[in-house]
Design a protein around this motif. Structure first.
Motif, PDB file in Angstrom:
ATOM      1  N   PRO A  55     -11.703  -3.870   6.021  1.00  0.00           N
ATOM      2  CA  PRO A  55     -10.436  -2.997   5.815  1.00  0.00           C
ATOM      3  C   PRO A  55      -9.223  -3.318   5.675  1.00  0.00           C
ATOM      4  O   PRO A  55      -8.465  -2.656   5.328  1.00  0.00           O
ATOM      5  N   HIS A  56      -8.807  -4.535   5.962  1.00  0.00           N
ATOM      6  CA  HIS A  56      -7.497  -5.237   5.904  1.00  0.00           C
ATOM      7  C   HIS A  56      -7.021  -5.341   4.622  1.00  0.00           C
ATOM      8  O   HIS A  56      -5.905  -4.904   3.988  1.00  0.00           O
ATOM      9  N   ALA A  58      -8.117  -3.380   2.102  1.00  0.00           N
ATOM     10  CA  ALA A  58      -8.203  -1.981   1.448  1.00  0.00           C
ATOM     11  C   ALA A  58      -6.747  -1.230   1.824  1.00  0.00           C
ATOM     12  O   ALA A  58      -6.414  -0.462   1.029  1.00  0.00           O
ATOM     13  N   VAL A  59      -5.904  -1.694   2.744  1.00  0.00           N
ATOM     14  CA  VAL A  59      -4.950  -0.907   3.176  1.00  0.00           C
ATOM     15  C   VAL A  59      -3.682  -1.606   2.190  1.00  0.00           C
ATOM     16  O   VAL A  59      -3.527  -2.556   1.831  1.00  0.00           O
ATOM     17  N   THR A  60      -2.874  -0.410   1.694  1.00  0.00           N
ATOM     18  CA  THR A  60      -1.950  -0.754   0.519  1.00  0.00           C
ATOM     19  C   THR A  60      -0.540  -0.253   1.313  1.00  0.00           C
ATOM     20  O   THR A  60       0.332  -0.176   0.474  1.00  0.00           O
ATOM     21  N   TRP A  61      -0.560   0.287   2.212  1.00  0.00           N
ATOM     22  CA  TRP A  61       0.572   0.810   2.986  1.00  0.00           C
ATOM     23  C   TRP A  61       0.941  -0.093   4.110  1.00  0.00           C
ATOM     24  O   TRP A  61       0.117  -1.049   4.857  1.00  0.00           O
ATOM     25  N   LYS A  62       2.253   0.100   4.915  1.00  0.00           N
ATOM     26  CA  LYS A  62       2.485  -0.759   5.634  1.00  0.00           C
ATOM     27  C   LYS A  62       2.064  -0.396   7.149  1.00  0.00           C
ATOM     28  O   LYS A  62       1.982   1.103   7.274  1.00  0.00           O
ATOM     29  N   PRO A  63       2.105  -1.018   8.129  1.00  0.00           N
ATOM     30  CA  PRO A  63       1.536  -0.490   9.323  1.00  0.00           C
ATOM     31  C   PRO A  63       2.352   0.579  10.028  1.00  0.00           C
ATOM     32  O   PRO A  63       3.646   0.311   9.693  1.00  0.00           O
ATOM     33  N   GLY A  64       1.999   1.686  10.437  1.00  0.00           N
ATOM     34  CA  GLY A  64       3.080   2.477  11.200  1.00  0.00           C
ATOM     35  C   GLY A  64       3.246   3.886  10.083  1.00  0.00           C
ATOM     36  O   GLY A  64       3.987   4.835  10.706  1.00  0.00           O
ATOM     37  N   VAL A  95     -13.570   4.311   4.999  1.00  0.00           N
ATOM     38  CA  VAL A  95     -12.223   5.078   4.928  1.00  0.00           C
ATOM     39  C   VAL A  95     -11.747   5.109   6.307  1.00  0.00           C
ATOM     40  O   VAL A  95     -10.523   4.490   6.626  1.00  0.00           O
ATOM     41  N   PHE A  96     -12.535   5.569   7.366  1.00  0.00           N
ATOM     42  CA  PHE A  96     -12.371   5.566   8.718  1.00  0.00           C
ATOM     43  C   PHE A  96     -12.009   4.359   9.157  1.00  0.00           C
ATOM     44  O   PHE A  96     -10.979   4.078  10.078  1.00  0.00           O
ATOM     45  N   ARG A  97     -12.774   3.169   8.821  1.00  0.00           N
ATOM     46  CA  ARG A  97     -12.265   1.896   9.312  1.00  0.00           C
ATOM     47  C   ARG A  97     -10.995   1.353   8.747  1.00  0.00           C
ATOM     48  O   ARG A  97     -10.425   0.937   9.368  1.00  0.00           O
ATOM     49  N   THR A  98     -10.735   1.719   7.705  1.00  0.00           N
ATOM     50  CA  THR A  98      -9.447   1.251   6.798  1.00  0.00           C
ATOM     51  C   THR A  98      -8.427   2.055   7.528  1.00  0.00           C
ATOM     52  O   THR A  98      -7.181   1.196   7.782  1.00  0.00           O
ATOM     53  N   ILE A  99      -8.443   3.323   7.691  1.00  0.00           N
ATOM     54  CA  ILE A  99      -7.333   3.998   8.447  1.00  0.00           C
ATOM     55  C   ILE A  99      -6.938   3.604   9.715  1.00  0.00           C
ATOM     56  O   ILE A  99      -5.892   3.323  10.155  1.00  0.00           O
ATOM     57  N   LEU A 100      -8.170   3.477  10.522  1.00  0.00           N
ATOM     58  CA  LEU A 100      -7.986   3.051  12.054  1.00  0.00           C
ATOM     59  C   LEU A 100      -7.336   1.546  12.146  1.00  0.00           C
ATOM     60  O   LEU A 100      -6.911   0.944  13.350  1.00  0.00           O
ATOM     61  N   VAL A 101      -7.407   0.669  11.204  1.00  0.00           N
ATOM     62  CA  VAL A 101      -6.679  -0.621  11.102  1.00  0.00           C
ATOM     63  C   VAL A 101      -5.316  -0.356  11.157  1.00  0.00           C
ATOM     64  O   VAL A 101      -4.477  -0.736  11.369  1.00  0.00           O
TER      65      VAL A 101
END
Length: 101
Positions: A55-56, A58-64, A95-101
């Motif tokens: 999941p980390h 796949a994240v393309t946006w900054k935390p928060g 998707v849910f795992r990625t969003i929750l990271v």
């Protein structure tokens, strides 16, 4: 009495279904052997893909920051292109795992 295909005349007379014989897996000494009864090969393969998803990465946006609409819309587009139940569940889970990271 009309007999449906796959039923014996005796089973049809009793109103029951044709009996199926099931063999149980046994070892050399007659002990029961564990099998993957009821688990299809595609289910095992899908579980392996779920474990392989990072999941980390796949994240393309900054935390928060809010989740980009493009990320979610791409997943919904992928879902609309398939009819496979396990594949849809895998996409949503990732998707849910990625969003929750």
């Amino acid at each position: 009495v009309r007999v449906k295909a796959g039923k014996t005349a005796a089973a049809a007379a009793k109103g029951g279904k044709k009996a199926k014989s099931k063999k149980k897996a046994t070892g050399a000494n007659g002990d029961k052997v564990a099998t993957q009864s009821g688990v299809g090969a595609s289910s095992v393969e899908a579980a392996g893909r779920l474990l392989a998803h990072d999941p980390h990465a796949a994240v393309t946006w900054k935390p928060g920051e809010p989740v980009p609409y493009l990320f979610i819309s791409t997943v919904f587009e992928n879902i609309s292109e398939t009819t496979k139940r396990l594949e849809i569940a895998e996409l949503l889970t990732n998707v849910f795992r990625t969003i929750l990271v």
